[in-house]
Design a protein around this motif. Structure first.
Motif, PDB file in Angstrom:
ATOM      1  N   ALA A 117      -1.061   4.560  -0.101  1.00 38.52           N
ATOM      2  CA  ALA A 117      -1.892   5.467   0.687  1.00 38.52           C
ATOM      3  C   ALA A 117      -3.332   5.000   0.604  1.00 38.52           C
ATOM      4  CB  ALA A 117      -1.778   6.898   0.159  1.00 38.52           C
ATOM      5  N   GLU A 118      -4.128   5.400   1.598  1.00 38.92           N
ATOM      6  CA  GLU A 118      -5.558   5.111   1.536  1.00 38.92           C
ATOM      7  C   GLU A 118      -6.341   6.132   2.340  1.00 38.92           C
ATOM      8  OE1 GLU A 118      -7.202   1.491   3.457  1.00 38.92           O
ATOM      9  OE2 GLU A 118      -5.177   1.213   4.226  1.00 38.92           O
ATOM     10  N   THR A 119      -7.582   6.257   1.935  1.00 40.16           N
ATOM     11  CA  THR A 119      -8.551   7.084   2.644  1.00 40.16           C
ATOM     12  C   THR A 119      -9.748   6.180   2.928  1.00 40.16           C
ATOM     13  OG1 THR A 119      -9.758   7.789   0.669  1.00 40.16           O
ATOM     14  CG2 THR A 119      -7.832   9.121   1.300  1.00 40.16           C
ATOM     15  N   ASP A 120     -10.808   6.744   3.439  1.00 36.26           N
ATOM     16  CA  ASP A 120     -12.008   5.953   3.657  1.00 36.26           C
ATOM     17  C   ASP A 120     -12.577   5.411   2.343  1.00 36.26           C
ATOM     18  OD1 ASP A 120     -11.886   6.396   6.380  1.00 36.26           O
ATOM     19  OD2 ASP A 120     -13.346   8.035   6.345  1.00 36.26           O
ATOM     20  N   ASP A 121     -12.347   6.126   1.239  1.00 32.94           N
ATOM     21  CA  ASP A 121     -12.964   5.772  -0.041  1.00 32.94           C
ATOM     22  C   ASP A 121     -12.024   5.219  -1.109  1.00 32.94           C
ATOM     23  OD1 ASP A 121     -15.574   6.633   0.771  1.00 32.94           O
ATOM     24  OD2 ASP A 121     -14.904   8.704   0.475  1.00 32.94           O
ATOM     25  N   TYR A 122     -10.706   5.436  -0.953  1.00 34.71           N
ATOM     26  CA  TYR A 122      -9.771   5.100  -2.024  1.00 34.71           C
ATOM     27  C   TYR A 122      -8.533   4.405  -1.478  1.00 34.71           C
ATOM     28  CZ  TYR A 122     -12.759   8.645  -4.013  1.00 34.71           C
ATOM     29  OH  TYR A 122     -13.868   9.355  -4.394  1.00 34.71           O
ATOM     30  N   GLY A 158     -13.443  12.190  -6.969  1.00 29.51           N
ATOM     31  CA  GLY A 158     -12.598  11.908  -5.814  1.00 29.51           C
ATOM     32  C   GLY A 158     -11.463  10.960  -6.160  1.00 29.51           C
ATOM     33  N   PHE A 167      -7.531  11.864  -5.911  1.00 26.16           N
ATOM     34  CA  PHE A 167      -6.634  11.003  -5.137  1.00 26.16           C
ATOM     35  C   PHE A 167      -5.491  10.515  -6.031  1.00 26.16           C
ATOM     36  CE2 PHE A 167      -5.669   6.791  -3.146  1.00 26.16           C
ATOM     37  CZ  PHE A 167      -5.234   7.253  -1.914  1.00 26.16           C
ATOM     38  N   LYS A 216     -12.589   2.087  -3.064  1.00 26.05           N
ATOM     39  CA  LYS A 216     -12.782   0.897  -2.231  1.00 26.05           C
ATOM     40  C   LYS A 216     -14.105   0.202  -2.549  1.00 26.05           C
ATOM     41  CE  LYS A 216      -9.780   2.061   1.610  1.00 26.05           C
ATOM     42  NZ  LYS A 216      -9.723   2.331   3.068  1.00 26.05           N
ATOM     43  N   ARG A 259       6.070   6.156  -0.161  1.00 21.97           N
ATOM     44  CA  ARG A 259       5.376   6.641   1.042  1.00 21.97           C
ATOM     45  C   ARG A 259       6.176   7.708   1.768  1.00 21.97           C
ATOM     46  NH1 ARG A 259       4.144   1.109   1.758  1.00 21.97           N
ATOM     47  NH2 ARG A 259       5.881   0.934   3.207  1.00 21.97           N
ATOM     48  N   LYS A 312       0.825  -1.207   0.000  1.00 27.89           N
ATOM     49  CA  LYS A 312       0.000   0.000   0.000  1.00 27.89           C
ATOM     50  C   LYS A 312       0.858   1.255   0.000  1.00 27.89           C
ATOM     51  CE  LYS A 312      -3.878  -2.155   2.379  1.00 27.89           C
ATOM     52  NZ  LYS A 312      -4.768  -2.098   3.566  1.00 27.89           N
ATOM     53  N   LYS A 350      -2.869  13.203  -6.481  1.00 23.47           N
ATOM     54  CA  LYS A 350      -2.015  13.324  -5.292  1.00 23.47           C
ATOM     55  C   LYS A 350      -0.957  12.220  -5.292  1.00 23.47           C
ATOM     56  CE  LYS A 350      -2.143  12.970  -0.282  1.00 23.47           C
ATOM     57  NZ  LYS A 350      -2.971  12.747   0.898  1.00 23.47           N
TER      58      LYS A 350
END
Length: 129
Positions: free
Chosen positions: A19-24, A59, A63, A43, A126, A17, A66
């Protein structure tokens, strides 16, 4: 049956991994066309990129932007290429590929890095987050 990406999101299958967010989620492709080749996914399992609702699509692309900026800092390259093919895995995803030549986007030429090489590459990327 859940896609391999849904199983990665659920933690059933390991991934390097970024990076991650609640959605991606962004993680390294295990058979990259170039070192640093990263997959960016929502996700939520939706088969086709253009089937995403506008909010999820925008979104995902924000992402991906970024993550592309971070990859470009970590991996020496001329730029980050973007590809959306979506035929191998029935889960919307964006390929971010460090490019030094057009050949780096050749999906019929895959590298076979070791898990250690992938782990080191993920850590390097990272470190620029």
């Amino acid at each position: 049956m859940p896609s391999i990406f849904t199983r990665i999101v659920a933690g059933e299958i390991p991934a390097h991994k970024i990076a991650e967010t609640d959605d991606y989620l962004a993680f390294l492709d295990v058979m990259p066309t170039a070192m640093g080749h990263t997959l960016v996914i929502p996700k939520k399992e939706i088969d086709y990129l253009f089937a995403l609702d506008d909010e999820l699509y925008m979104g995902l692309m924000a992402f991906a932007k970024k993550i592309a900026t971070v990859i470009e800092k970590a991996i020496p390259c001329k730029r980050i290429g973007v590809a959306v093919i979506g035929l191998e895995v029935p889960h919307a995803h964006v390929h971010l590929i460090p490019l030094n030549s057009m050949g780096d986007m050749n999906f019929s030429h895959k590298l076979k890095p070791t898990q250690e090489e992938l782990a080191a590459t993920a850590e390097k990327i990272r470190s620029f987050l």
